[in-house]
Design a protein around this motif. Structure first.
Motif, PDB file in Angstrom:
ATOM      1  N   VAL A  11       3.013  -9.636 -12.849  1.00 36.62           N
ATOM      2  CA  VAL A  11       3.737  -8.776 -13.791  1.00 36.62           C
ATOM      3  C   VAL A  11       3.327  -7.313 -13.622  1.00 36.62           C
ATOM      4  O   VAL A  11       4.173  -6.416 -13.596  1.00 36.62           O
ATOM      5  N   ASP A  12       2.014  -7.046 -13.421  1.00 39.77           N
ATOM      6  CA  ASP A  12       1.567  -5.655 -13.352  1.00 39.77           C
ATOM      7  C   ASP A  12       1.954  -4.967 -12.039  1.00 39.77           C
ATOM      8  O   ASP A  12       1.972  -3.753 -11.946  1.00 39.77           O
ATOM      9  N   GLN A  13       2.289  -5.769 -11.010  1.00 43.22           N
ATOM     10  CA  GLN A  13       2.721  -5.155  -9.735  1.00 43.22           C
ATOM     11  C   GLN A  13       4.237  -5.018  -9.677  1.00 43.22           C
ATOM     12  O   GLN A  13       4.771  -4.661  -8.638  1.00 43.22           O
ATOM     13  N   TYR A  14       4.927  -5.393 -10.762  1.00 44.48           N
ATOM     14  CA  TYR A  14       6.360  -5.629 -10.649  1.00 44.48           C
ATOM     15  C   TYR A  14       7.139  -4.462 -10.037  1.00 44.48           C
ATOM     16  O   TYR A  14       7.913  -4.666  -9.108  1.00 44.48           O
ATOM     17  N   THR A  15       6.923  -3.237 -10.534  1.00 41.22           N
ATOM     18  CA  THR A  15       7.825  -2.155 -10.114  1.00 41.22           C
ATOM     19  C   THR A  15       7.827  -1.944  -8.607  1.00 41.22           C
ATOM     20  O   THR A  15       8.888  -1.887  -7.986  1.00 41.22           O
ATOM     21  N   TYR A  16       6.644  -1.875  -7.979  1.00 34.42           N
ATOM     22  CA  TYR A  16       6.711  -1.627  -6.525  1.00 34.42           C
ATOM     23  C   TYR A  16       6.958  -2.894  -5.716  1.00 34.42           C
ATOM     24  O   TYR A  16       7.593  -2.845  -4.673  1.00 34.42           O
ATOM     25  N   MET A  17       6.503  -4.075  -6.226  1.00 30.58           N
ATOM     26  CA  MET A  17       6.831  -5.306  -5.489  1.00 30.58           C
ATOM     27  C   MET A  17       8.324  -5.636  -5.605  1.00 30.58           C
ATOM     28  O   MET A  17       8.901  -6.240  -4.710  1.00 30.58           O
ATOM     29  N   LYS A  69       0.841  -1.212   0.000  1.00 29.09           N
ATOM     30  CA  LYS A  69       0.000   0.000   0.000  1.00 29.09           C
ATOM     31  C   LYS A  69       0.872   1.257   0.000  1.00 29.09           C
ATOM     32  O   LYS A  69       0.644   2.196  -0.767  1.00 29.09           O
ATOM     33  N   ALA A  70       1.889   1.259   0.873  1.00 29.19           N
ATOM     34  CA  ALA A  70       2.759   2.438   1.008  1.00 29.19           C
ATOM     35  C   ALA A  70       3.517   2.702  -0.286  1.00 29.19           C
ATOM     36  O   ALA A  70       3.623   3.853  -0.735  1.00 29.19           O
ATOM     37  N   MET A  71       4.048   1.643  -0.915  1.00 28.78           N
ATOM     38  CA  MET A  71       4.866   1.846  -2.113  1.00 28.78           C
ATOM     39  C   MET A  71       4.038   2.257  -3.324  1.00 28.78           C
ATOM     40  O   MET A  71       4.510   2.993  -4.185  1.00 28.78           O
ATOM     41  N   ARG A  72       2.799   1.771  -3.402  1.00 30.12           N
ATOM     42  CA  ARG A  72       1.901   2.239  -4.483  1.00 30.12           C
ATOM     43  C   ARG A  72       1.738   3.759  -4.389  1.00 30.12           C
ATOM     44  O   ARG A  72       1.806   4.475  -5.378  1.00 30.12           O
ATOM     45  N   LEU A  73       1.532   4.230  -3.150  1.00 33.14           N
ATOM     46  CA  LEU A  73       1.319   5.658  -2.920  1.00 33.14           C
ATOM     47  C   LEU A  73       2.596   6.460  -3.229  1.00 33.14           C
ATOM     48  O   LEU A  73       2.545   7.512  -3.882  1.00 33.14           O
ATOM     49  N   VAL A  74       3.737   5.930  -2.761  1.00 39.21           N
ATOM     50  CA  VAL A  74       5.022   6.605  -3.014  1.00 39.21           C
ATOM     51  C   VAL A  74       5.257   6.735  -4.522  1.00 39.21           C
ATOM     52  O   VAL A  74       5.616   7.801  -5.031  1.00 39.21           O
TER      53      VAL A  74
END
Ligand SMILES: [Fe+2]
Length: 400
Positions: A158-164, A111-116
């Protein structure tokens, strides 16, 4: 069963079903024969044949053909090599109990990284408080039991890759830095840098980030800019330490000078920079990407070690393997008893003999009642190899 194997794995007792080479290219009268003596094995190898097909009903199988004492000698040699390097981290909680806490840690971090990332894309200033809690909760979970978060951080679509990927690299760097004995404040700075290391990707076009094929020269040049763009934006926030910035700036540098953005060489890279390069590559290899399927962790670790002299330094790569384990928790393995099992717990003193959960019997094709086995206490049963979850159609994480 007919199996294709590399010629160097041939042993006396196997039966060659097909040499996989035209008859005029080898000295044998037939393509099909028993390997009854070492001289015949040597002849096949000397003929330059790369692969052969063996018939496991007429001769020994590949898995069981390696004498058990040879396997055990290799295991003890590798364990000795790794055991001498570093002490392991003490566990304050069981893997199973920490898994419950770690799920919450990943949920909150996500949640935090999506927002960042969203705020970074909009060009907004990000305060340190936005990531402090994530860094603290990851560090506390790793201290209780590192394997829970290491396992969960592997799961990403795959679609969550950058923040995960940012969270995955942060978990790996926290484990790595704790194992290397860094002090608490430096570990915190390393973890913060790891969370923000790819922030510059928010400035790269989304089409480029999700392109399924190879990048053109121009596209790769644009992709490479994410390092400096990210560093520039982070410097503007004014709260990242030099250690955090070295993670951001050096995670694509390589010790042979082939990395970017500066092509730093040897001692030009800091230890933290080389650690971040290892963690970044490893997390990318074990993840599903838009252009490739995830690699098995054990295979990925083997590749890291192979590349380490030119890219990261061999000693540091060995220390990384030591801290994530040769067979990381959640890895699917084939045992010498022809069972498929999931690695459940590392034993710091016996990295090649973890506790495993038996999930599939290859001999009769059945799923048994789940049973755990401590391989360190099972003298005659060893791990033969790690196996691809996709190939055998078993999701190891479903059994944890
Ligand atoms: Fe990057």
């Amino acid at each position: 069963m007919i199996k294709k194997i590399a010629t160097q794995n041939l042993k006396v007792g196997m039966y060659i079903h097909d040499l996989d080479a035209a008859w005029m290219k080898h000295p044998f009268f037939s393509n099909r024969f028993a390997l009854d003596k070492q001289a015949t094995v040597d002849e096949v190898i000397a003929a330059g044949i790369k692969h052969v097909y063996i018939d496991t009903e007429r001769g020994q199988d590949f898995d069981v053909a390696v004498p058990i004492d040879v396997v055990q000698q290799e295991i003890s040699d590798t364990e000795q090599l790794l055991a001498d390097e570093l002490p392991g981290l003490d566990k304050q909680a069981s893997f199973e109990s920490e898994l419950v806490q770690a799920k919450l840690v990943v949920y909150e971090a996500n949640k935090a990284m999506r927002l960042v990332m969203r705020n970074a894309r909009l060009g907004h200033k990000i305060e340190s408080t936005a990531v402090d809690e994530v860094v603290d909760s990851i560090s506390a979970s790793v201290l209780r039991n590192k394997d829970a978060l290491l396992t969960l951080a592997r799961i990403k679509t795959v679609d969550q890759y950058t923040y995960m990927h940012s969270i995955g690299v942060c978990v790996l760097m926290t484990v790595f830095a704790q194992t290397m004995g860094y002090d608490d404040e430096t570990i915190r700075q390393i973890a913060t840098g790891a969370l923000m290391h790819d922030l510059g990707k928010t400035r790269v076009s989304p089409e480029l980030l999700s392109k399924p094929g190879p990048l053109t020269t121009d596209e790769f040049a644009e992709m490479k800019q994410h390092v400096e763009l990210g560093a520039e934006q982070l410097a503007g926030f004014g709260w990242l330490s030099d250690v955090s910035m070295s993670v951001v700036m050096q995670h694509h540098e390589r010790v042979d000078g082939s990395g970017y953005p500066f092509g730093l060489r040897g001692d030009g890279l800091s230890e933290v920079g080389r650690m971040s390069a290892i963690a970044d590559v490893y997390d990318a290899l074990i993840s599903n990407r838009c252009y490739k399927q995830a690699w098995e962790p054990t295979y990925a670790l083997g590749k890291l070690l192979e590349w380490s002299p030119d890219h990261f330094g061999e000693e540091l790569a060995h220390q990384f393997v030591r801290c994530v384990g040769i067979y990381p928790v959640g890895t699917l393995v084939r045992l010498s008893s022809e069972m498929i099992a999931v690695v459940m717990e590392q034993d710091e003193a016996h990295l090649l003999r973890p506790r495993v959960r038996l999930v599939f019997n290859e001999r009769n094709g059945r799923y048994p009642l789940l049973e755990d086995m401590d391989l360190a206490a099972a003298d005659s049963i060893v791990i033969v190899e790690s196996v691809s979850a996709q190939k055998v159609g078993i999701d190891p994480l479903a059994f944890i």
